[in-house]
Enzyme design. Structure first.
Site, PDB file in Angstrom:
ATOM      1  N   ASP A  50       1.589  -7.443 -66.039  1.00 53.94           N
ATOM      2  CA  ASP A  50       1.279  -8.669 -65.689  1.00 53.94           C
ATOM      3  C   ASP A  50       0.291  -9.266 -67.060  1.00 53.94           C
ATOM      4  O   ASP A  50      -0.357  -8.339 -67.484  1.00 53.94           O
ATOM      5  CB  ASP A  50       0.315  -8.599 -64.331  1.00 53.94           C
ATOM      6  CG  ASP A  50      -0.228 -10.030 -64.530  1.00 53.94           C
ATOM      7  OD1 ASP A  50       0.201 -10.969 -64.210  1.00 53.94           O
ATOM      8  OD2 ASP A  50      -1.689  -9.876 -64.121  1.00 53.94           O
TER       9      ASP A  50
ATOM     10  N   ASP B  97      -3.195  -6.481 -61.519  1.00 54.12           N
ATOM     11  CA  ASP B  97      -4.628  -6.460 -60.721  1.00 54.12           C
ATOM     12  C   ASP B  97      -4.147  -6.432 -59.309  1.00 54.12           C
ATOM     13  O   ASP B  97      -3.090  -6.996 -58.663  1.00 54.12           O
ATOM     14  CB  ASP B  97      -5.571  -7.384 -61.068  1.00 54.12           C
ATOM     15  CG  ASP B  97      -5.534  -8.791 -60.192  1.00 54.12           C
ATOM     16  OD1 ASP B  97      -5.373  -8.658 -59.116  1.00 54.12           O
ATOM     17  OD2 ASP B  97      -5.211  -9.553 -60.756  1.00 54.12           O
TER      18      ASP B  97
ATOM     19  N   ASP C  77      -1.486  -9.309 -57.497  1.00 53.04           N
ATOM     20  CA  ASP C  77      -0.263  -8.834 -57.755  1.00 53.04           C
ATOM     21  C   ASP C  77       0.573  -7.914 -56.653  1.00 53.04           C
ATOM     22  O   ASP C  77       1.361  -6.895 -56.819  1.00 53.04           O
ATOM     23  CB  ASP C  77      -0.018  -8.067 -59.139  1.00 53.04           C
ATOM     24  CG  ASP C  77      -0.637  -8.896 -60.102  1.00 53.04           C
ATOM     25  OD1 ASP C  77      -0.050 -10.214 -60.226  1.00 53.04           O
ATOM     26  OD2 ASP C  77      -1.092  -8.563 -61.201  1.00 53.04           O
TER      27      ASP C  77
END
Lengths: 631, 125
Positions: A326, A520, A524
């Site tokens: 991410d 995180d 996520d």
């Protein structure tokens, strides 16, 4: 009697037997040997007999069965030979028991070391803390402290619980919980982690998490669960273990028959081959191969702030192809900062921009205000403030209009842009560029960007070297995403992904190979769960312990590299242990059975017993070496 | 082949058949239900050469106490591992050791000794 004392007792009685075996003259000859061997058999060996009998009653067999059968056959044969005038082998049964006790003693010592991780974590826990109540300081046991209590910490003291600093400042050594080697500065508003050590200053903090909610308690719980977990590879060993011992007993009978009936060996020679087969087989080495490596690997991870949640995770990490990150907050700092200023009077440019942004809640405003603070510029009073949606802000300063915004705002105000090429250049780098103008004249440009973390590029390089393909998933536009990815060294970029679509992207990558997702744990969670391996990055006490197969206590990209290395090494060690345990048995049994007598390769049953005893120890030692391997 | 050798051969064959029958043709043991007062269910499991009872039945959703009593000093039974419940415990010899679990999902769960040589089954209904 402890195993150690029992071993010493048996050793003392066995040494005269060895002396006799080597040709020494023992007073009383075979009868003395019989007395000594009987003591060893019934004092040292009774634990094996009892355990073997208990298992037998349950129609089960284990290592004790092999020891009991092997030593009993050698002992009873010798008793029979003593009565009927044959050769006695009392030293064999006694040596076997002594060696196996030695092996168990060493195994106990090494296994104890392998399982120390949880005890060490428990030892970190503070026992009491100085609580401030009604202006007084009171030493209070930790289990009586409640969330909301104010705790004072002096230099050198252990911080008892998780909390938030409310007064004072200090530097704190968090290495024991997060693996962070450098002390962390703490000021009011910062979080502190229980069980870490206060270094320099005195401060007060408000306890926010107590009991089972503290980070340390969660880590202990997680490591405990990991060490109790299954590694799928173990099932092969499990499948063998149920049939192993009875099969070895059958092989021993067949060995005896072949030697005695087909090859015409003497009764004693055939018996010795059969005993060697029984005592060389070691189901323990197979049984210890996986759990000990899992214990050492997860324990070492916990020390480094890398929490591996199960044996399955280790296997998943071993053949990952893609590692998806991410972007915001994982690869980047997660907050935009001012990267470029274009204009003749840059302090004035920043001061006006900051004055306009002072009342704004836009994330970019924070970046500009921080830049003004950095340059020690005070904001000016502006009037008639207007936020123009999607375009910028306008206000009045000393009766002249000041604006900050994008091209659209300039067009509305019919203002010419003198820095067109600079603006294009910055936009091509993926930066958000704002124009600042006063009374229709452009003062300059301010470029803002979320910057990559300091170690992002080196972590990506390390992952590439490990043969992984890093990729970035982000909601940003293609240009911004590519610019950041380029700085870090990531070639695969998936941009303009809505937060809810991350999990779908993970699924798409999984069509092409096994996928790890790094993000995180809070935002996520679906993507972490959807990947073959989810790596959740935490920051201090806010780690989302439920998310991901691996949880990183600190928000450090290098830990992603370390986590994968540690997982791979632990899994490789499990495979190595299982390989040697299987090879040891597969090779050892035919040698003990006398299959290689033709080439001069035979095995005395006592040596076979020693090999059996040491094979378990060697598996545990191999697992312990994991704690020394380079990560 | 003389009479002695014939007897040895016969003895060997009988022994092998006995080993196969005793160890490999073991019938499944009857499952024993835990005693329950509605709030908690309890079952005593003796650890000696195996786990007795080897199969226990628990009611779904009721907290359960498994009381292990290790009578077998063999290192094989030193640890008990319940991977589905995330529990690994060291059992003291000749003492009761209580393990609490929350059987929330119906199914069959296997637990083993530390070296996976011996196993027992928890059936949640």
């Amino acid at each position: 009697m402890t195993i150690r004392n029992l071993f010493i007792f048996c050793l003392a009685l066995t040494l005269p037997l060895v002396y006799s075996m080597l040709g020494g003259d023992l007073p009383g000859g075979n009868y003395t040997m019989a007395v000594l061997a009987t003591l060893v058999q019934f004092v040292g060996g009774s634990r094996f007999m009892r355990a073997a009998w208990s298992a037998f009653k349950h129609r089960a067999a284990n290592m004790d069965t092999l020891v009991a059968v092997g030593t009993s056959v050698a002992y009873l044969y010798s008793v029979w030979a003593l009565g009927f005038g044959g050769e006695v082998y009392f030293e064999i049964s006694s040596l076997l028991i002594t060696f196996i006790l030695l092996g168990q003693w060493l195994e106990e010592l090494t296994k104890g070391r392998a399982s120390k991780a949880i005890e060490k974590l428990l030892d970190l826990q503070a026992k009491e803390a100085t609580v401030i109540k009604d202006g007084q300081t009171v030493k209070t046991p930790i289990d009586q402290i409640r969330a909301g209590d104010i705790i004072m910490v002096r230099p050198g003291e252990k911080i008892a619980l998780d909390g938030e600093v409310i007064e004072g400042s200090s530097s704190v050594d968090e290495s024991m919980v997060t693996g962070e080697s450098l002390p962390i500065e703490k000021r009011p508003g910062d979080t502190v982690i229980g069980a870490t050590i206060n270094k320099t200053g005195t401060f007060n903090f408000r306890a926010t998490k107590v009991g089972q909610d503290t980070l340390l308690a969660q880590i202990i719980e997680l490591v405990g669960r990991a060490q109790a977990s299954r590694a799928p590879i173990q099932k092969y060993a499990d499948r063998i273990s149920g049939y192993f011992v009875p099969t070895v007993l059958i092989l021993a009978i067949l060995t005896f028959d072949v030697w005695y009936l087909l090859l015409g060996a003497s009764l004693s020679a055939a018996m010795l081959f059969a005993v060697a087969v029984v005592v060389i087989a070691c189901p323990c080495a197979l049984g210890l191969a996986t759990p000990t490596a899992l214990m050492v690997g997860t324990g070492r991870g916990a020390k480094m702030g890398i929490l591996i949640k199960s044996g399955e995770v280790l296997e998943a990490a071993s053949d990952i192809k893609y590692i998806l990150f991410d972007k915001t907050g994982t690869l980047t700092e997660g907050k935009p900062v001012v990267t470029d200023l274009v204009g003749d009077d840059q302090p004035r440019l920043v001061q006006i921009a900051a004055s306009l942004e002072a009342a704004s809640e836009h994330p970019l405003a924070t970046a500009i205000l921080e830049q003004a603070e950095l340059l020690q510029l005070k904001t000016l009073n502006v009037e008639r403030f207007t936020a123009i949606e999607g375009k910028g802000i306008a206000a009045y300063l000393d009766d002249t209009e000041v604006i900050i915004g994008n091209r659209a705002l300039l067009k509305d105000r019919e203002i010419m842009l003198p820095f067109e090429s600079e603006m294009l250049g910055l936009e091509n780098q993926g930066k958000t560029v704002m124009v600042v103008a006063q009374a229709g004249d452009v003062l300059g440009l301010i470029a803002v960007q979320d910057t990559p973390k300091a170690n992002a590029a080196s972590a990506v390089t390390a992952l590439l070297q490990m043969g992984l393909v890093p990729a970035m998933i982000t909601g940003d536009n293609e240009q911004t995403a590519r610019a950041i990815a380029g700085q870090i060294g990531i070639k695969k970029v998936v941009a303009e992904v809505l937060p809810g679509e991350k999990a779908e992207q993970v699924t798409a990558f999984r069509q092409r190979g096994k996928v790890a997702f790094v993000g995180d744990g809070i935002n996520d969670a679906p993507a972490l769960a959807g990947a073959d391996l989810g790596i959740a990055m935490g920051s201090g006490t806010d780690i989302a312990i439920e998310a991901g197969g691996i949880v990183l206590v600190k928000n450090d990209l290098e830990d992603v590299v370390r986590a994968i290395k540690l997982s791979r090494k632990t899994f490789a060690r499990i495979k190595l242990n299982l390989f040697w345990a299987i090879i040891y048995n597969v090779a050892g049994i035919p040698i003990a059975a006398g299959l290689f007598v033709g080439v001069g390769l035979t095995l005395n049953p006592a040596i076979a017993g020693l090999a059996m005893a040491l094979s378990s120890v060697s598996v545990v030692t191999s697992s312990l070496l994991l704690s020394r391997s380079r990560i | 082949m003389n009479m002695g050798q014939l007897l040895v051969l016969l003895g060997s064959i009988i022994l092998i058949i006995l080993i196969i029958w005793w160890f490999f043709a073991k019938p499944a043991e009857d499952a024993v239900a835990a005693a329950s007062d509605g709030k908690v269910q309890t079952i005593n499991i003796t650890v000696s050469g195996g786990y007795t009872p080897n199969r226990v039945i628990l009611n779904k959703g009721v907290p359960a106490k498994l009381i292990f009593t290790r009578q077998d000093a063999s290192s094989c039974f030193e640890e008990v591992v319940l991977p589905d419940f995330g529990i690994k415990a060291t059992l003291p010899v000749n003492q009761d050791y209580e393990i609490e679990i929350q059987p929330d999902a119906a199914g069959s769960y296997h637990y083993t000794c530390g070296m996976h040589m011996f196993s027992g089954e928890i059936i949640v209904k």
